[in-house]
Design a protein around this motif. Structure first.
Motif, PDB file in Angstrom:
ATOM      1  N   LEU A   1       0.802  -1.220   0.000  1.00  0.00           N
ATOM      2  CA  LEU A   1       0.000   0.000   0.000  1.00  0.00           C
ATOM      3  C   LEU A   1       0.839   1.275   0.000  1.00  0.00           C
ATOM      4  CD1 LEU A   1      -3.105   0.602   2.247  1.00  0.00           C
ATOM      5  CD2 LEU A   1      -1.586   2.396   1.556  1.00  0.00           C
ATOM      6  N   THR A   2       1.765   1.387   0.944  1.00  0.00           N
ATOM      7  CA  THR A   2       2.515   2.643   1.058  1.00  0.00           C
ATOM      8  C   THR A   2       3.370   2.884  -0.182  1.00  0.00           C
ATOM      9  OG1 THR A   2       2.562   2.205   3.435  1.00  0.00           O
ATOM     10  CG2 THR A   2       3.916   4.021   2.641  1.00  0.00           C
TER      11      THR A   2
ATOM     12  N   ASP B   1      -7.117   6.784   0.068  1.00  0.00           N
ATOM     13  CA  ASP B   1      -6.543   5.586   0.674  1.00  0.00           C
ATOM     14  C   ASP B   1      -7.707   4.730   1.167  1.00  0.00           C
ATOM     15  OD1 ASP B   1      -5.530   3.639   2.364  1.00  0.00           O
ATOM     16  OD2 ASP B   1      -3.793   4.856   2.901  1.00  0.00           O
TER      17      ASP B   1
ATOM     18  N   ALA C   1      -7.597   1.612   2.439  1.00  0.00           N
ATOM     19  CA  ALA C   1      -7.171   0.465   3.252  1.00  0.00           C
ATOM     20  C   ALA C   1      -8.326  -0.099   4.079  1.00  0.00           C
ATOM     21  CB  ALA C   1      -6.020   0.877   4.168  1.00  0.00           C
TER      22      ALA C   1
HETATM   23  C1  LIG Z   1      -3.068  -0.672   7.065  1.00  0.00           C
HETATM   24  C2  LIG Z   1      -2.766   0.655   6.502  1.00  0.00           C
HETATM   25  C3  LIG Z   1      -1.517   0.920   5.925  1.00  0.00           C
HETATM   26  C4  LIG Z   1      -0.432  -0.123   5.883  1.00  0.00           C
HETATM   27  O1  LIG Z   1       0.441   0.126   4.844  1.00  0.00           O
HETATM   28  P1  LIG Z   1       1.391  -1.022   4.249  1.00  0.00           P
HETATM   29  O2  LIG Z   1       2.161  -0.301   3.248  1.00  0.00           O
HETATM   30  O3  LIG Z   1       0.496  -2.093   3.725  1.00  0.00           O
HETATM   31  O4  LIG Z   1       2.211  -1.551   5.368  1.00  0.00           O
HETATM   32  C5  LIG Z   1      -1.296   2.190   5.411  1.00  0.00           C
HETATM   33  N1  LIG Z   1      -2.255   3.135   5.449  1.00  0.00           N
HETATM   34  C6  LIG Z   1      -3.471   2.912   6.000  1.00  0.00           C
HETATM   35  C7  LIG Z   1      -4.509   3.990   6.031  1.00  0.00           C
HETATM   36  C8  LIG Z   1      -3.758   1.670   6.553  1.00  0.00           C
HETATM   37  O5  LIG Z   1      -4.937   1.444   7.122  1.00  0.00           O
END
Ligand SMILES: *Cc1c(COP(=O)(O)O)cnc(C)c1O
Length: 512
Positions: free
Chosen positions: A175-176, A289, A291
Motif C-alpha cells: 500500500l505505502t 486511501d 485500506a
Molecule cells: C493498514 C494501513 C496501511 C499499511 O500500509 P502497508 O504499506 O500495507 O504496510 C497504510 N495506510 C493505512 C490507512 C492503513 O490502514
C-alpha cells in the motif's frame, strides 16, 4: 422472520436506526438472526483461530480445530468443522476447539481455507514446469499463467471498487509503496499549486509518505500540508469542514488525499461529494486511501471520478499479512484512447517506470524505450510475487461468490446490533460519574463500515484488554484508550456480537 432481517436492512440503508425488540438481548435472538443470514455459510470458508490455537506455543500441523479438508474455493461450501463439547484436553482447557470471537478483520482478515489450495497449485506449477509457468497454466489450476495473474485479480475486483473496466485496477507492491508511486504521478507541485490537503491524523505510514513527498519536492509540510481537523470532542470530521478547507486552499492545492474510512474512528467519508467538490474547485488530483474501505463498504470509484486510489489486501480482503496491494487509476488518465475511442484528457501521465509496466506483449523484447501497458497496469514496476498473487486470487474468489451489496446489507445490521447492545451496557451503568466507554464511530449507519471504535475511560485499557483476551476475544488496541471492534460480515455471526458484549460487560465490571 426473514422479513425482519430485510426490514432492518431497509431502515439502516435509509440512514435510520431501528430499535430491536426487548428479547433482542438474548442469545436466542442473535441465533435467530444468524439463521436468517444468507451469508451464514461463508464462515465455513475461513480458518477462524480457535481459543486453543491462540494459546499454541509451537506448530503442531493443525491450523484449525479439526482438519476440514480443502474447501470453500469458488463456490463449494466447506464441510462444517466439528466442535466437540466439554472434551478435556491435556492442558486442562475445555474450550480448545471453540472459535475465538475474531473481531479484528479490519487489521488482519481471517484466512480463507482455499488459499492453501492456491498456494499448493503455485508450488506444483513452479516445481513441474519452472520458467514456463510465466506463460502456461494447468487446465485444472485455480491460477492463471504468472504473467496474467495481476490482470486476472484486477478482473475480479470490479465490484469491489466500482471500476468501469479491469484496466482501471492493478495489483502490485504494497500500500505505502503504491501511495508513493501514485503521488509521483499525481502530486506535481508548482510554485502556485503545491499543497496537499489531508486529514488531521492519517495512518502513520500515510503521514510519513505525505510529508516525505512534500520534502522530496524541496517543499516543507509547514507550508504545503493542510490538515482538516475534526470536532475535538467527538472526533467527527464534518463534510462541511472538509469542503470549506478545500474552498480555502483551492487555488494553491495540488492534491487532495483522504482515507475512505478513517482507521482510528471508523468514520466513512462522503467520497463522491468530497471528490466532486474538489473537482469543481479545480483541484487537479483527488486520491483516496481505501485500506479500511475496500471489501468493507460499496465503492464506485469510476463513477465518482476519483483520480487514483490505493488499498492493501490483508484487512477486509483476507489475503494474508503483507500480501500484494491494489491501485486504481481512472480511465481518463490512461494513455491512448479508451475502449470507447475517447482519448484521455491528460495524455501520457509521467510515472516512475519499471519493466513490468511495459505492455505485456513486448515486455520480454527488452526494448530500451518504455511502452506502457494500458491503464493502471502501466504503473507496475517489478515482477510481482506470484505467491502473493495466488493468495489475493484465492481471497478475491471468496468475494466473487457474493456481492459487496450483500455484504454491506449484513454489515449494517451486524454493526447496528453491536452498537445497540453496547448502548444497553451504557444504560445499565449507574448514572452520574464518567461512563466506562464512549463509541467514537459515527452513529449514522451510512457513515461507518463494520468497525466501532470504543474510547475507554482512562486507566481501564490494560485490564479490559487482558480480560477480553481471556474471554476468547481478538480485537485491536490503539493506545492509549481505544479498542477497535470489527464484526466483519464475511465470517462473523450475530451470536459472536452477542457473546462479545457479554465478555466486554464482565471485563468492564472486573476492571472497575
Ligand atoms: C493498514 C494501513 C496501511 C499499511 O500500509 P502497508 O504499506 O500495507 O504496510 C497504510 N495506510 C493505512 C490507512 C492503513 O490502514
Amino acid at each position: 422472520m426473514s422479513s425482519e432481517f430485510q426490514s432492518l436492512i431497509k431502515t439502516l440503508r435509509a440512514g435510520q436506526k431501528p430499535e430491536f425488540p426487548p428479547d433482542a438481548r438474548s442469545i436466542d435472538y442473535a441465533r435467530q438472526l444468524d439463521s436468517q443470514d444468507k451469508l451464514g455459510s461463508f464462515r465455513e470458508k475461513f480458518n477462524i483461530p480457535t481459543r486453543g490455537s491462540l494459546r499454541k506455543k509451537a506448530l503442531n500441523g493443525r491450523a484449525t480445530a479439526k482438519p476440514t479438508g480443502v474447501n470453500g474455493c469458488n463456490g463449494t461450501n466447506g464441510v462444517k468443522a466439528q466442535k466437540p463439547n466439554g472434551i478435556s484436553h491435556a492442558n486442562g482447557h475445555t474450550d480448545d476447539d471453540t472459535p475465538s470471537i475474531y473481531f479484528v478483520g479490519n487489521s488482519l482478515g481471517a484466512q480463507p481455507k482455499c488459499i492453501r489450495e492456491h498456494l499448493d497449485a503455485h508450488l506444483e506449477t513452479w516445481a513441474s514446469i519452472g520458467v514456463n509457468g510465466h506463460f502456461t497454466s494447468f487446465e485444472d489450476s485455480p491460477l492463471a499463467a504468472w504473467q496474467d495473474m495481476a490482470a486476472d485479480c484486477a478482473e475480479k475486483s470490479l465490484d469491489l471498487v466500482g471500476a468501469a473496466a479491469p484496466s482501471e485496477v492493478i495489483y502490485m507492491n504494497t500500500l505505502t509503496v503504491n501511495l508513493h508511486l501514485m503521488m509521483a504521478s499525481f502530486y506535481r507541485p508548482t510554485e502556485k499549486r503545491h499543497k496537499i490537503i489531508a486529514e488531521w491524523k492519517p495512518f502513520p505510514s500515510d503521514s510519513y509518505a505525505i510529508a516525505s513527498q512534500i520534502q522530496w519536492h524541496n517543499l516543507s509540510p509547514a507550508t504545503s500540508l493542510v490538515e482538516v481537523h475534526p470536532d475535538p470532542h467527538t472526533l467527527y470530521l464534518s463534510t462541511d469542514q472538509i469542503l470549506a478547507t478545500i474552498d480555502a486552499h483551492a487555488d494553491s492545492t495540488a492534491l487532495l488525499l483522504l482515507p475512505g474510512i478513517q482507521y482510528y474512528t471508523g468514520q466513512l467519508l462522503d467520497i463522491p461529494r468530497i471528490t466532486a467538490h474538489a473537482r469543481a474547485r479545480g483541484i487537479p488530483a483527488v486520491g483516496w486511501d481505501l485500506a479500511h474501505a475496500v471489501g468493507n463498504v460499496e465503492l464506485a470509484l469510476h463513477d465518482w471520478d476519483v483520480d487514483f486510489a490505493v488499498w492493501c489486501t490483508y484487512k477486509y480482503l483476507n489475503a494474508g499479512p503483507g500480501a500484494i496491494a491494489g491501485a486504481f487509476v481512472h480511465r481518463k488518465h490512461h494513455d491512448g484512447p479508451d475502449p470507447d475511442g475517447r482519448v484521455g484528457d491528460a495524455g501520457y501521465r509521467h510515472r516512475l517506470a519499471g519493466w513490468y509496466g511495459a505492455e505485456k506483449t513486448v515486455r520480454f523484447n527488452m526494448d530500451k524505450v518504455f511502452a506502457p501497458a494500458e491503464g493502471a497496469a502501466g504503473w507496475q514496476v517489478s515482477n510481482p510475487s506470484v505467491v502473493d498473487l495466488a493468495s489475493v486470487k484465492g481471497a478475491l474468489g471468496v468475494f466473487g461468490q457474493t456481492t459487496m451489496r450483500e455484504l454491506r446489507d449484513k454489515a449494517v445490521v451486524l454493526t447496528r446490533y453491536l452498537e445497540w447492545l453496547l448502548e444497553g451496557l451504557l444504560e445499565e451503568e449507574e448514572s452520574g460519574g464518567e461512563q466506562a466507554f464512549r463509541i467514537i464511530t459515527p452513529g449514522n449507519p451510512l457513515e461507518r463500515g463494520s468497525q466501532l471504535s470504543l474510547l475507554l475511560r482512562a486507566g481501564l485499557m490494560e485490564r479490559v484488554s487482558a480480560r477480553l483476551a481471556e474471554g476468547g476475544v481478538v480485537i485491536d488496541v490503539r493506545k492509549p484508550d481505544v479498542i477497535r471492534v470489527a464484526p466483519v460480515p464475511m465470517y462473523c455471526r450475530f451470536e459472536d456480537v452477542w457473546e462479545f458484549v457479554e465478555v466486554f460487560r464482565n471485563a468492564l465490571e472486573e476492571a472497575r
